[in-house]
Design an enzyme around this catalytic site. Structure first.
Site, PDB file in Angstrom:
ATOM      1  N   ASP A 184       4.398  19.785   8.114  1.00 55.81           N
ATOM      2  CA  ASP A 184       4.625  21.371   8.465  1.00 55.81           C
ATOM      3  C   ASP A 184       6.367  20.854   7.417  1.00 55.81           C
ATOM      4  OD1 ASP A 184       5.245  19.211  10.222  1.00 55.81           O
ATOM      5  OD2 ASP A 184       6.822  20.730  11.117  1.00 55.81           O
TER       6      ASP A 184
ATOM      7  N   ARG B 258      -9.006  -0.864   4.000  1.00 60.70           N
ATOM      8  CA  ARG B 258      -8.329   0.168   4.076  1.00 60.70           C
ATOM      9  C   ARG B 258      -6.545   0.194   3.474  1.00 60.70           C
ATOM     10  NH1 ARG B 258      -6.703   5.886   7.008  1.00 60.70           N
ATOM     11  NH2 ARG B 258      -5.481   5.222   5.733  1.00 60.70           N
TER      12      ARG B 258
ATOM     13  N   ASP C  88       3.822   0.684  12.174  1.00 57.08           N
ATOM     14  CA  ASP C  88       2.912  -0.573  11.712  1.00 57.08           C
ATOM     15  C   ASP C  88       2.754  -1.838  12.514  1.00 57.08           C
ATOM     16  OD1 ASP C  88       2.257   2.384  10.422  1.00 57.08           O
ATOM     17  OD2 ASP C  88       3.221   2.048   8.410  1.00 57.08           O
TER      18      ASP C  88
ATOM     19  N   LYS D  23       1.065  -1.357  -0.586  1.00 54.09           N
ATOM     20  CA  LYS D  23       0.102  -0.159  -0.142  1.00 54.09           C
ATOM     21  C   LYS D  23       1.350   1.259  -0.228  1.00 54.09           C
ATOM     22  CE  LYS D  23      -2.230   1.434   4.510  1.00 54.09           C
ATOM     23  NZ  LYS D  23      -1.974   2.712   4.694  1.00 54.09           N
ATOM     24  N   ASN D  24       1.644   1.268   0.961  1.00 53.78           N
ATOM     25  CA  ASN D  24       2.543   2.176   0.922  1.00 53.78           C
ATOM     26  C   ASN D  24       3.832   2.549  -0.266  1.00 53.78           C
ATOM     27  OD1 ASN D  24       1.006   3.041   3.016  1.00 53.78           O
ATOM     28  ND2 ASN D  24       2.254   2.388   5.245  1.00 53.78           N
TER      29      ASN D  24
ATOM     30  N   CYS E 262      -5.382  12.938  12.844  1.00 55.23           N
ATOM     31  CA  CYS E 262      -6.695  11.512  12.547  1.00 55.23           C
ATOM     32  C   CYS E 262      -5.999  10.443  14.137  1.00 55.23           C
ATOM     33  CB  CYS E 262      -5.993  10.368  11.084  1.00 55.23           C
ATOM     34  SG  CYS E 262      -3.738   9.758  11.810  1.00 55.23           S
TER      35      CYS E 262
ATOM     36  N   ARG F 193       0.056  14.043  13.379  1.00 56.04           N
ATOM     37  CA  ARG F 193       0.392  14.324  12.730  1.00 56.04           C
ATOM     38  C   ARG F 193       0.034  15.160  10.948  1.00 56.04           C
ATOM     39  NH1 ARG F 193      -2.081   8.337   9.690  1.00 56.04           N
ATOM     40  NH2 ARG F 193       0.542   8.559   8.885  1.00 56.04           N
ATOM     41  N   PRO F 194       1.073  16.350  11.182  1.00 55.69           N
ATOM     42  CA  PRO F 194       1.562  17.819  11.000  1.00 55.69           C
ATOM     43  C   PRO F 194       2.033  17.627   9.749  1.00 55.69           C
ATOM     44  CG  PRO F 194       2.582  17.867  12.661  1.00 55.69           C
ATOM     45  CD  PRO F 194       1.939  15.917  12.950  1.00 55.69           C
TER      46      PRO F 194
ATOM     47  N   ILE G 161       7.054   6.871  17.161  1.00 58.06           N
ATOM     48  CA  ILE G 161       7.081   7.669  16.168  1.00 58.06           C
ATOM     49  C   ILE G 161       5.243   8.356  16.597  1.00 58.06           C
ATOM     50  CG2 ILE G 161       6.593   7.380  13.680  1.00 58.06           C
ATOM     51  CD1 ILE G 161       9.184   6.198  14.578  1.00 58.06           C
TER      52      ILE G 161
HETATM   53  N1  EPU Z   1       6.020  14.428  11.031  1.00 57.00           N
HETATM   54  C1  EPU Z   1       5.341  16.253  11.284  1.00 57.00           C
HETATM   55  N2  EPU Z   1       5.107  17.189  10.417  1.00 57.00           N
HETATM   56  C2  EPU Z   1       5.439  16.153   9.432  1.00 57.00           C
HETATM   57  C3  EPU Z   1       5.896  14.773   9.221  1.00 57.00           C
HETATM   58  C4  EPU Z   1       5.152  13.621  10.206  1.00 57.00           C
HETATM   59  O1  EPU Z   1       5.496  16.195  12.484  1.00 57.00           O
HETATM   60  O2  EPU Z   1       5.421  17.047   8.400  1.00 57.00           O
HETATM   61  C5  EPU Z   1       5.880  13.708  11.946  1.00 57.00           C
HETATM   62  C6  EPU Z   1       4.738  12.458  12.410  1.00 57.00           C
HETATM   63  O3  EPU Z   1       3.261  13.366  13.088  1.00 57.00           O
HETATM   64  C7  EPU Z   1       5.008  11.387  13.214  1.00 57.00           C
HETATM   65  C8  EPU Z   1       6.659  11.091  12.983  1.00 57.00           C
HETATM   66  O4  EPU Z   1       6.425  12.099  12.191  1.00 57.00           O
HETATM   67  O5  EPU Z   1       4.873  11.824  14.567  1.00 57.00           O
HETATM   68  C9  EPU Z   1       6.528  10.215  11.833  1.00 57.00           C
HETATM   69  O6  EPU Z   1       5.342  10.223  10.423  1.00 57.00           O
HETATM   70  P1  EPU Z   1       6.246  10.617   8.932  1.00 57.00           P
HETATM   71  O7  EPU Z   1       5.995  11.652   7.828  1.00 57.00           O
HETATM   72  O8  EPU Z   1       7.260   9.141   8.882  1.00 57.00           O
HETATM   73  O9  EPU Z   1       4.710   9.434   8.555  1.00 57.00           O
HETATM   74  P2  EPU Z   1       3.409   9.568   7.798  1.00 57.00           P
HETATM   75  O10 EPU Z   1       4.599   9.037   5.925  1.00 57.00           O
HETATM   76  O11 EPU Z   1       2.576  10.279   7.091  1.00 57.00           O
HETATM   77  C10 EPU Z   1       3.384   6.679   6.474  1.00 57.00           C
HETATM   78  C11 EPU Z   1       3.231   5.587   6.566  1.00 57.00           C
HETATM   79  C12 EPU Z   1       2.389   5.555   7.066  1.00 57.00           C
HETATM   80  C13 EPU Z   1       3.593   4.673   8.318  1.00 57.00           C
HETATM   81  C14 EPU Z   1       4.664   5.729   8.788  1.00 57.00           C
HETATM   82  C15 EPU Z   1       5.760   5.489   9.661  1.00 57.00           C
HETATM   83  C16 EPU Z   1       2.409   6.201   3.584  1.00 57.00           C
HETATM   84  C17 EPU Z   1       1.064   6.309   3.419  1.00 57.00           C
HETATM   85  N3  EPU Z   1       1.568   6.250   5.265  1.00 57.00           N
HETATM   86  O12 EPU Z   1       2.756   7.802   7.124  1.00 57.00           O
HETATM   87  O13 EPU Z   1       1.451   3.977   7.691  1.00 57.00           O
HETATM   88  O14 EPU Z   1       2.725   4.374   9.901  1.00 57.00           O
HETATM   89  O15 EPU Z   1       4.707   6.647   7.596  1.00 57.00           O
HETATM   90  O16 EPU Z   1       6.337   4.532   9.467  1.00 57.00           O
HETATM   91  O17 EPU Z   1       2.945   5.770   4.248  1.00 57.00           O
HETATM   92  C18 EPU Z   1      -0.250   2.681   7.951  1.00 57.00           C
HETATM   93  O18 EPU Z   1      -0.539   2.289   6.818  1.00 57.00           O
HETATM   94  O19 EPU Z   1      -1.208   2.048   8.446  1.00 57.00           O
HETATM   95  C19 EPU Z   1       0.089   3.731   8.342  1.00 57.00           C
HETATM   96  C20 EPU Z   1       0.095   4.906   8.847  1.00 57.00           C
END
Ligand code: EPU
Length: 426
Positions: free
Chosen positions: A126, A406, A314, A22-23, A118, A123-124, A336
């Protein structure tokens, strides 16, 4: 609303075919925005999130078409494109933010809804915004939307050094896609190293991008003026693989996971071996496989979630179920996301002994869980409740399984195929 009815107590035997990730598929569908030529993706999993992403791309004017029975999708993003991701779609799937980088890079403007919080945390985005600004985009947030454009007189983003405050998976993916078409060189420091990043980078390289260092925390991208179409096979889903490994370790049995990539799951496999599962990985005429065998009670394992190659967040909920019925007490630390223990209260309803204090859950292993009605709260929490249902005595009803749909491709059919007593009820 659909539910799953599971009667626990059966061991699992046979073969399961692991689907595409998926990811990886979600950013790769977005990467089609980077070229006007057709992009062919194979091994795309059949999931609600994929359907949502397709709907988002369809809305923008991207032509999409499924083909064959192996998850083939062809996408073509000819000009002009409606460069907008509306709130109605973004709120149901945060990965929609992945259109920001490609839209800006190719069309010079984008209007993407802010995803908001969510279930698993705030999950910002920024870091996504900061990175795009470093590449020259002007971004304002108005009426709940990120409105991004290039400065007057500019037609391309420019390369930049981007060092994010934390490792972000979709952030790294957005930067990769944007930098592929930017003018000059981009250096991503503190980049995510997840296999899905590597798979996206390989796809972009097949489209003509110049990328080096993917799979490490420093990625160099030399921007090119245009990218072309490609054919790409989506990498196997390591989280689906890990979920089945945990299910077999919890129930006992002997199962071969076809296409499962052990090299993408080292942290989880090490813990499963320490717990007492026998795991063998290899390649045969059918490609990669992992065989898992488990007999008797597993030994509880403490772990801490971290970025790849550490233990994946995950997989936290699914492994916790194993600890619930294992011998001994374990400590599970989630680093995380701030709110990723929502499965705990549901597992407690099945009889589990778990105490949560902030980021740490202490799990005292007991010899059995007992079936009850439980409610799924997010995707991986749902998977953990399904595993719990497979081991619990009697009947478990898992409510709100739209979360499961999903991100898991035909999970109940696959489980039934290896002997689980599980059915979907309307
Ligand atoms: N974060 C920020 N600011 C940002 C981006 C991230 O504060 O601009 C924080 C997040 O809030 C979190 C941490 O950084 O605390 C890591 O978040 P990350 O951005 O890596 O997560 P993501 O990219 O939104 C992806 C996967 C998630 C998986 C995470 C961590 C996808 C579509 N989603 O999310 O998958 O848990 O990486 O490995 O790739 C799932 O498949 O169930 C799922 C939630």
């Amino acid at each position: 609303m659909d539910k799953l009815r599971i009667t626990g107590g059966r061991t699992l035997h046979g073969e399961v075919t692991i689907s595409g990730a998926k990811n990886a598929a979600l950013p790769e569908l977005c990467a089609a925005l980077l070229t006007s030529e057709p992009v062919i993706l194979n091994n795309v999993p059949r999931l609600r999130d994929v359907a949502t992403m397709r709907q988002l791309l369809d809305n923008m004017g991207v032509q999409t078409q499924t083909h064959g029975d192996r998850g083939g999708i062809t996408l073509q993003a000819a000009d002009p494109i409606q460069a907008e991701a509306p709130y109605e779609l973004v709120k149901t799937m945060r990965a929609s933010v992945l259109v920001l980088g490609p839209l800006l890079a190719r069309f010079g403007h984008a209007r993407v809804s802010l995803p908001g919080g969510c279930a698993i945390g705030s999950r910002p985005v920024d870091q996504h915004i900061k990175g795009m600004q470093a590449m020259g985009a002007e971004i304002v947030v108005e009426h709940g939307y990120m409105v991004a454009r290039l400065p007057v007189g500019k037609t391309r983003l420019h390369g930049a050094r981007i060092a994010t405050d934390m490792v972000t998976v979709t952030g790294t993916e957005n930067f990769l896609m944007a930098a592929a078409l930017a003018e000059g060189e981009t250096l991503l420091e503190n980049a995510a190293q997840e296999p899905e990043i590597g798979d996206l980078a390989e796809m972009l390289i097949a489209m003509g991008a110049k990328i080096e260092g993917h799979g490490t925390s420093r990625i160099h991208i030399q921007g090119v003026e245009r990218l072309h179409g490609c054919t790409h096979q989506v990498v196997a889903d390591r989280i689906e693989t890990g979920t089945f490994l945990c299910a077999v370790a919890a129930t006992g049995g002997d199962v071969v996971l076809r296409h499962g990539r052990a090299d993408h799951l080292d942290a989880v496999i090490d813990k499963l071996r320490d717990a007492g599962a026998e795991i063998e990985a290899g390649k045969d005429a059918g490609g990669d496989f992992i065989r898992v065998r488990a007999t008797g009670r597993m030994k509880a394992q403490s772990f801490r979630t971290t970025e790849y190659p550490g233990f994946p967040t995950d997989m936290q909920a699914q492994f916790m179920v194993l600890n619930c019925i294992a011998e001994g007490t374990s400590k599970v630390t989630e680093t995380i996301f701030e709110n990723r223990f929502m499965h705990v209260n549901e597992l407690v309803r099945l009889g589990a002994h778990i105490q949560v204090d902030g980021k740490v859950a202490v799990v005292e292993g007991i010899s059995r869980l007992s079936g009850a009605t439980v409610m799924a709260t997010d995707l991986r929490a749902s998977a953990s409740l399904v595993i719990a249902g497979l081991v619990a005595e009697g009947e478990t009803i898992v409510d709100r399984i739209y979360h499961l749909d999903r991100g898991y491709d035909q999970m109940e059919e696959k489980l039934r195929g290896i002997g689980a007593d599980i059915e979907r009820v309307k």
